[in-house]
Design an enzyme around this catalytic site. Structure first.
Site, PDB file in Angstrom:
ATOM      1  N   SER A 148       0.939  -1.085  -0.033  1.00  0.00           N
ATOM      2  CA  SER A 148      -0.021  -0.020   0.061  1.00  0.00           C
ATOM      3  C   SER A 148       1.067   1.132   0.000  1.00  0.00           C
ATOM      4  O   SER A 148       2.008   1.115   0.473  1.00  0.00           O
ATOM      5  CB  SER A 148      -1.175  -0.226   1.259  1.00  0.00           C
ATOM      6  OG  SER A 148      -1.575   1.198   1.382  1.00  0.00           O
ATOM      7  N   TYR A 161      -3.285  -1.305  10.713  1.00  0.00           N
ATOM      8  CA  TYR A 161      -3.167  -1.653   9.111  1.00  0.00           C
ATOM      9  C   TYR A 161      -1.931  -1.381   8.713  1.00  0.00           C
ATOM     10  O   TYR A 161      -1.216  -2.056   7.966  1.00  0.00           O
ATOM     11  CB  TYR A 161      -4.288  -0.724   8.572  1.00  0.00           C
ATOM     12  CG  TYR A 161      -4.103  -0.895   7.040  1.00  0.00           C
ATOM     13  CD1 TYR A 161      -4.906  -1.986   6.278  1.00  0.00           C
ATOM     14  CD2 TYR A 161      -3.593  -0.085   6.366  1.00  0.00           C
ATOM     15  CE1 TYR A 161      -5.054  -2.015   5.144  1.00  0.00           C
ATOM     16  CE2 TYR A 161      -3.422   0.171   4.977  1.00  0.00           C
ATOM     17  CZ  TYR A 161      -4.226  -1.122   4.295  1.00  0.00           C
ATOM     18  OH  TYR A 161      -4.223  -1.391   2.925  1.00  0.00           O
TER      19      TYR A 161
END
Length: 321
Positions: A148, A161
């Protein structure tokens, strides 16, 4: 050819390198700055674009994809199959009536194989390996890991996360160096904000989780957080992120495809919007105080936005129960 973040970065880096070369040539009196800069920039950009356009054939190539029940994995399995790859689609619910697995089986192709695969289950991993090892050869293979943009930058309230994405980045970077001796390319995909496209975190889910967290807190912790009003404000801010970002995940699937088909793959692909890239550059290459101050100002603005009553749906929903 689409103007992506990766290609824009190539053009800018080529321009910077050309400027340095032109400056050196000008100082040495070899040739003028403008002429050298223009020629060098055009030449370097042309080489970069040409090399990225060279593709390998999908014929006879096989790909194992994890997480094909939905999202990126599901779309990628169908896309690579259309391109001519033999696809092994690993699904968590392949043997349990998963909707994504059933849709993939519905393609009815001898080049698309749906296999049961829970990546946390060693037995299933070994079974998947046995299923494909006769087809997937090690020499000339590739590993493509999905991380990400948050694998190299942070934002408040995202620590669980983000910690996992930093782990993926570190693992991929080490693996890329370790596998070079066998000619195995390791690529990392860093998608930008695609919460609207993936719906990985819906407002309903966040409301439910927020209520469970509040219920499990001690009174002491609730007071330290500022009480229910402040807590709801933070939840509203977090919920705002769930409806942000790009709606279409095609840009990520295309980046994954490039990582598999380009003759000279990049170590890292950045399928994101330009403002995401700018944020990542600020976070990585400027002193931390710049990025920290920007984050603080953004959070203050969002807090003001919600306090003004423009986005108080979380509080409104709770008040109706």
């Amino acid at each position: 050819m689409k103007l992506t973040v990766d290609r824009t970065r190539d053009v800018l880096l080529a321009g910077a390198g050309s400027a340095l070369l032109a400056g050196l040539a000008s100082c040495l009196g070899i040739v003028g700055f403008s002429t050298t800069f223009v020629v060098a920039w055009i030449a370097s950009v042309s080489v970069s674009l040409f090399s990225s356009s060279l593709k390998i054939s999908a014929t006879g190539k096989s790909v194992l994809i994890t997480g094909c029940d939905s999202g990126f994995g599901f779309q990628l399995a169908l896309h690579l199959h259309r391109l001519g790859f033999d696809v092994f689609a690993g699904c968590l619910l392949a043997n349990h009536g998963g909707e994504g697995a059933e849709q993939l089986r519905g393609v009815c192709s001898d080049r698309l194989h749906v296999i049961q695969l829970d990546v946390t289950n060693s037995k299933q991993l070994n079974e998947a390996l046995r299923s494909v090892k006769d087809i997937l050869a090690l020499n000339g293979s590739r590993v493509v890991n999905v991380s990400s943009m948050l694998g190299r930058m942070v934002y408040p309230m995202g620590s669980p996360y983000i910690a996992t994405k930093y782990a993926v980045e570190g693992y991929s970077n080490c693996l890329r160096l370790e596998m070079r001796r066998w000619g195995v390319h390791v690529c990392t995909i860093e998608p930008g904000n695609l919460l609207r496209a993936t719906r990985i975190s819906t407002k309903e889910h966040m409301k439910d989780q927020a209520e469970k967290m509040w219920s499990s807190m001690s009174e002491e912790l609730r007071e330290e957080l500022g009480g229910r009003k402040v807590y709801d404000l933070q939840v509203c801010i977090a919920m705002g992120f769930s409806s942000s970002g790009m709606k279409d995940a095609t840009i990520v699937v295309e980046a994954m495809t490039d990582a598999l088909t380009q003759k000279y793959p990049r170590a890292r692909y950045l399928p994101m919007e330009f403002y995401n890239w700018a944020s990542q550059m600020i976070a990585n290459y400027l002193p931390e105080c710049f990025f920290d101050n920007i984050c603080s100002q953004v959070m203050r603005f969002l807090a003001w936005w919600h306090r003004s009553g423009r986005r108080d749906e979380m509080v409104g929903e709770r008040g109706r129960h």
